[in-house]
Each structure stands twice: as C-alpha cells, then as structure tokens.
Design an enzyme around this catalytic site. Sequence first.
Site, PDB file in Angstrom:
ATOM      1  N   ILE A 133       0.832  -1.214   0.000  1.00  0.00           N
ATOM      2  CA  ILE A 133       0.000   0.000   0.000  1.00  0.00           C
ATOM      3  C   ILE A 133       0.864   1.260   0.000  1.00  0.00           C
ATOM      4  O   ILE A 133       0.366   2.366  -0.023  1.00  0.00           O
ATOM      5  CB  ILE A 133      -0.947   0.046   1.225  1.00  0.00           C
ATOM      6  CG1 ILE A 133      -0.208  -0.309   2.512  1.00  0.00           C
ATOM      7  CG2 ILE A 133      -2.148  -0.841   0.993  1.00  0.00           C
ATOM      8  CD1 ILE A 133      -1.092  -0.373   3.734  1.00  0.00           C
ATOM      9  N   GLY A 134       2.153   1.050   0.056  1.00  0.00           N
ATOM     10  CA  GLY A 134       3.018   2.234   0.017  1.00  0.00           C
ATOM     11  C   GLY A 134       4.468   1.780   0.008  1.00  0.00           C
ATOM     12  O   GLY A 134       4.780   0.738   0.569  1.00  0.00           O
ATOM     13  N   PHE A 151      13.556   3.377   2.143  1.00  0.00           N
ATOM     14  CA  PHE A 151      14.113   2.047   2.458  1.00  0.00           C
ATOM     15  C   PHE A 151      13.048   1.169   3.109  1.00  0.00           C
ATOM     16  O   PHE A 151      13.358   0.279   3.873  1.00  0.00           O
ATOM     17  CB  PHE A 151      15.311   2.199   3.395  1.00  0.00           C
ATOM     18  CG  PHE A 151      15.071   3.162   4.533  1.00  0.00           C
ATOM     19  CD1 PHE A 151      15.667   4.423   4.547  1.00  0.00           C
ATOM     20  CD2 PHE A 151      14.218   2.847   5.580  1.00  0.00           C
ATOM     21  CE1 PHE A 151      15.427   5.318   5.589  1.00  0.00           C
ATOM     22  CE2 PHE A 151      13.964   3.734   6.625  1.00  0.00           C
ATOM     23  CZ  PHE A 151      14.571   4.976   6.623  1.00  0.00           C
ATOM     24  N   ALA A 152      11.778   1.462   2.810  1.00  0.00           N
ATOM     25  CA  ALA A 152      10.728   0.642   3.429  1.00  0.00           C
ATOM     26  C   ALA A 152       9.575   0.461   2.461  1.00  0.00           C
ATOM     27  O   ALA A 152       9.384   1.280   1.561  1.00  0.00           O
ATOM     28  CB  ALA A 152      10.197   1.349   4.683  1.00  0.00           C
ATOM     29  N   VAL A 158       5.263  -0.718   2.708  1.00  0.00           N
ATOM     30  CA  VAL A 158       4.166  -0.952   3.649  1.00  0.00           C
ATOM     31  C   VAL A 158       3.139  -1.850   2.981  1.00  0.00           C
ATOM     32  O   VAL A 158       2.694  -1.553   1.868  1.00  0.00           O
ATOM     33  CB  VAL A 158       3.499   0.373   4.081  1.00  0.00           C
ATOM     34  CG1 VAL A 158       2.380   0.112   5.082  1.00  0.00           C
ATOM     35  CG2 VAL A 158       4.533   1.325   4.681  1.00  0.00           C
ATOM     36  N   LYS A 162       5.045  -2.358   8.036  1.00  0.00           N
ATOM     37  CA  LYS A 162       6.167  -1.632   7.417  1.00  0.00           C
ATOM     38  C   LYS A 162       7.369  -2.571   7.441  1.00  0.00           C
ATOM     39  O   LYS A 162       7.769  -3.030   8.515  1.00  0.00           O
ATOM     40  CB  LYS A 162       6.451  -0.353   8.207  1.00  0.00           C
ATOM     41  CG  LYS A 162       7.558   0.513   7.619  1.00  0.00           C
ATOM     42  CD  LYS A 162       7.688   1.815   8.393  1.00  0.00           C
ATOM     43  CE  LYS A 162       8.842   2.666   7.889  1.00  0.00           C
ATOM     44  NZ  LYS A 162       8.972   3.929   8.658  1.00  0.00           N
ATOM     45  N   ASP A 219       9.344  16.185  11.900  1.00  0.00           N
ATOM     46  CA  ASP A 219       9.062  16.057  10.462  1.00  0.00           C
ATOM     47  C   ASP A 219       7.555  16.172  10.214  1.00  0.00           C
ATOM     48  O   ASP A 219       6.966  15.367   9.500  1.00  0.00           O
ATOM     49  CB  ASP A 219       9.601  14.718   9.925  1.00  0.00           C
ATOM     50  CG  ASP A 219       9.659  14.701   8.389  1.00  0.00           C
ATOM     51  OD1 ASP A 219       9.770  13.607   7.806  1.00  0.00           O
ATOM     52  OD2 ASP A 219       9.564  15.793   7.783  1.00  0.00           O
TER      53      ASP A 219
HETATM   54  C1  LIG Z   1       3.871   5.094  13.884  1.00  0.00           C
HETATM   55  O1  LIG Z   1       3.193   4.930  12.677  1.00  0.00           O
HETATM   56  C2  LIG Z   1       3.897   4.798  11.560  1.00  0.00           C
HETATM   57  C3  LIG Z   1       5.281   4.874  11.577  1.00  0.00           C
HETATM   58  C4  LIG Z   1       5.945   4.742  10.366  1.00  0.00           C
HETATM   59  O2  LIG Z   1       7.266   4.812  10.349  1.00  0.00           O
HETATM   60  C5  LIG Z   1       5.255   4.537   9.191  1.00  0.00           C
HETATM   61  C6  LIG Z   1       3.873   4.445   9.216  1.00  0.00           C
HETATM   62  N1  LIG Z   1       3.272   4.250   8.022  1.00  0.00           N
HETATM   63  C7  LIG Z   1       2.010   3.820   7.665  1.00  0.00           C
HETATM   64  C8  LIG Z   1       1.055   3.291   8.536  1.00  0.00           C
HETATM   65  C9  LIG Z   1      -0.169   2.892   8.021  1.00  0.00           C
HETATM   66  C10 LIG Z   1      -0.441   3.007   6.663  1.00  0.00           C
HETATM   67  C11 LIG Z   1      -1.751   2.556   6.153  1.00  0.00           C
HETATM   68  O3  LIG Z   1      -2.527   1.947   6.882  1.00  0.00           O
HETATM   69  N2  LIG Z   1      -2.036   2.842   4.855  1.00  0.00           N
HETATM   70  C12 LIG Z   1      -3.138   2.491   4.124  1.00  0.00           C
HETATM   71  C13 LIG Z   1      -4.024   1.444   4.485  1.00  0.00           C
HETATM   72  C14 LIG Z   1      -5.092   1.123   3.643  1.00  0.00           C
HETATM   73  C15 LIG Z   1      -5.303   1.853   2.472  1.00  0.00           C
HETATM   74  C16 LIG Z   1      -4.420   2.895   2.123  1.00  0.00           C
HETATM   75  C17 LIG Z   1      -3.351   3.208   2.952  1.00  0.00           C
HETATM   76  C18 LIG Z   1       0.523   3.545   5.819  1.00  0.00           C
HETATM   77  O4  LIG Z   1       0.256   3.695   4.503  1.00  0.00           O
HETATM   78  C19 LIG Z   1       1.362   4.040   3.669  1.00  0.00           C
HETATM   79  C20 LIG Z   1       0.827   4.547   2.374  1.00  0.00           C
HETATM   80  C21 LIG Z   1       0.035   5.802   2.632  1.00  0.00           C
HETATM   81  N3  LIG Z   1       0.252   6.717   1.555  1.00  0.00           N
HETATM   82  C22 LIG Z   1       1.743   3.946   6.319  1.00  0.00           C
HETATM   83  C23 LIG Z   1       3.159   4.582  10.412  1.00  0.00           C
END
Ligand SMILES: COc1cc(O)cc(Nc2ccc(C(=O)Nc3ccccc3)c(OCCC[NH3+])c2)c1
Length: 337
Positions: free
Chosen positions: A18-19, A23-24, A26, A41, A133
Amino acid sequence: MPTPYTPIQDYYQLRHTIGSGGFAKVKLAHHILTGEKVAVKIMDKAALGPDLPRVQIEIEAMKTLTHQHVCKLYQVLETDTKIFMVLEYCPGGELFDYIVAKDRLPEEEARVFFRQIVSAVAYIHTEGYAHRDLKPENLLLDEAHNLKLIDFGLCAKPKGGMDHQLSTCCGSPAYAAPELIQGDEYLGAEADVWSMGVLLYALMCGFLPFDDDNVGALYRKIRKGQYEIPDWLSPQSVDLINVMLQVNPKLRINVKELLCHPWLTEGLAEPIDYRTKYNNNNIDEDCITEMSIHFKKSKNTMINIIKDWKYDDTTATYFLLLNKKRRGKPCRILVPP
Ligand SMILES: COc1cc(O)cc(Nc2ccc(C(=O)Nc3ccccc3)c(OCCC[NH3+])c2)c1
C-alpha cells in the site's frame, strides 16, 4: 519466486503493498487471531545501512506513545535481514492527498483536523519527544476520518529533556523552522510549532506559505518569515498563523498556549484536551477474559504477560482486541484455543 518464509506469517496474512518509500515498503495484512487489518512496514536492514539506528529510535519512541491521534505500533519482528513494524491501519490515506483533492479546506474542517494534530503533538511533547518532520504526508486518516500521526523516524528525545538544544538538521525544507535551517541549536518543541503553523496554512490555503523551486531562495523566504495572507482567511486564523510563524522561536507561541488559542477553542468551553484516551495500566477486562481462554492462562498470569508490553503477538492481540471493542465489534479471538 515464492516469498521466503518469515515468522511474520505465523501471525499475519500479508496482502498487497500500500506504500513504498526510501528504504521501506508498507503492506496491508490481516492479524490471524483477531482478523483485524493492520499495516506492516517492512525494512531491509542492509538497505537501511547507516539509517538503522533511526529505526531503533522510532521503535523505542513508538513503544511509549499510545494516543488516539498517533498511529499505534502493535508488534515488532526482526529476522537476520529484515525489520517488521506492525502498525495501525489507516485506510483514509494521507492528509496531503485529501487537501489536494479538495483544493483547500473550509475553516471549520481545518479546525477539527488541527485540534487533532495539536493534541497529538502536545501529547508526544509531554512524553519527551519532538517529531521534527510534521507535514501533511505524515498525517494519515483512519476509517473514522480521524488523523493519525506517523513516521517518527526523525523524532528526537533529547537526553536533557525537552529544554535540551538539538542540532541535527532534518525534516522537509518547506516545513522546517528558520532556526533549524540556520543550523543554530534549536528546541524540538519550538521547531514542531513552526511546522504546525506551515501545516495550518497549507490546510486553509491549499498551498505553502514559503515555497520556491530553488532551495536557497526557499531558505531566504523562511528566514524572512514573510508570506501571503489570502483574503478568505478569518482574522482569528491569521492571528494564529502569525504567532506560530514567528521567526524568533522565543517570540513563537508554545504548545501549552496553542491549546487555548481562541481560534482552536472556538465554541468549546475549555482548552483542547491532549491527554491520551488509553490507559495501559488498567488492562481491559473483556480482552483479558478472551486472551486467558485462548492462551490457556489464568487471568492474573495473562495480565502480567500483557503488562510486559513485549510488542510481540500478545501485545498486538491485546491492542487489536481493544480496537475491535472500541469499534463496537465483539471482543473475540477468531481462532479456536
Ligand atoms: C507510527 O506509525 C507509523 C510509523 C511509520 O514509520 C510509518 C507508518 N506508516 C504507515 C502506517 C499505516 C499506513 C496505512 O494503513 N495505509 C493504508 C491502508 C489502507 C489503504 C491505504 C493506505 C501507511 O500507509 C502508507 C501509504 C500511505 N500513503 C503507512 C506509520
């Protein structure tokens, strides 16, 4: 090429990506015991290289931060080559994309979001952390349209406490405080207030107060602290932005004063409540019952295991059951004991 076995699959069914960032990456995942959705992540240790300590700093920070507007860390797993952070599911995407989609937010909507942002930042400051940030990309929306602060990779917990001067320059230039880009020593809390000022401006204007393709020119604009005031901004919101975007950090409003600024408390009887709604000291009864049955432990033993907060599958199962209960779903483990 089948994905090589990793212990993460003992506890989660990994789904699509989803992302992906530096260097990571998700991935969406389902927690097997509770069925709850999470974000995982995944970081490759080799690719992290010198940035590996930043991940350790973030993980230690996340273990102490439990707040309704901070994305929750549920579990950490490590193999020889990878680090997995199991995180709260935020399907609403980035606040950045939400603002772009709506061009800019009406004042009332910006106020609701900004109250959540200020309460998250006030909370992490009282826990001794500065985020450093703060920007719309690091604020995600959950399924109830509430904001969750993410990515504590640049956070700082100054050894000497929040009054201790920091010096490392970090974060995104457009949101960085003048003293931070100046290279002066600075207070993380003061720099976070400046970034929140830039954020509030972006919420209500749909563009940045200080912007330039040339970084040098951008820095000059930030150090001058001059920005346009569009005519749709109300006098109160202009006043709030003005006291947050004070170039001199000693003249800048601080978080405590921010919590009772008239623009933020409009229509409220008291200052913004930034305290966490979670209480990790009194463990939820229903979760204990469910977990003691599943793990075949006495309630007392189960409580003591949970209170170790090992950020293993027990910690994840507890928080995810609590989430289910908060969302009005049965506080149940789906897998037979
Ligand atoms: C402490 O929380 C953190 C720390 C960190 O280093 C990174 C993240 N990144 C996250 C967390 C959750 C999501 C997420 O649930 N996204 C998502 C779920 C369903 C549909 C669409 C997006 C996340 O998404 C990354 C892509 C968002 N543009 C990053 C949390």
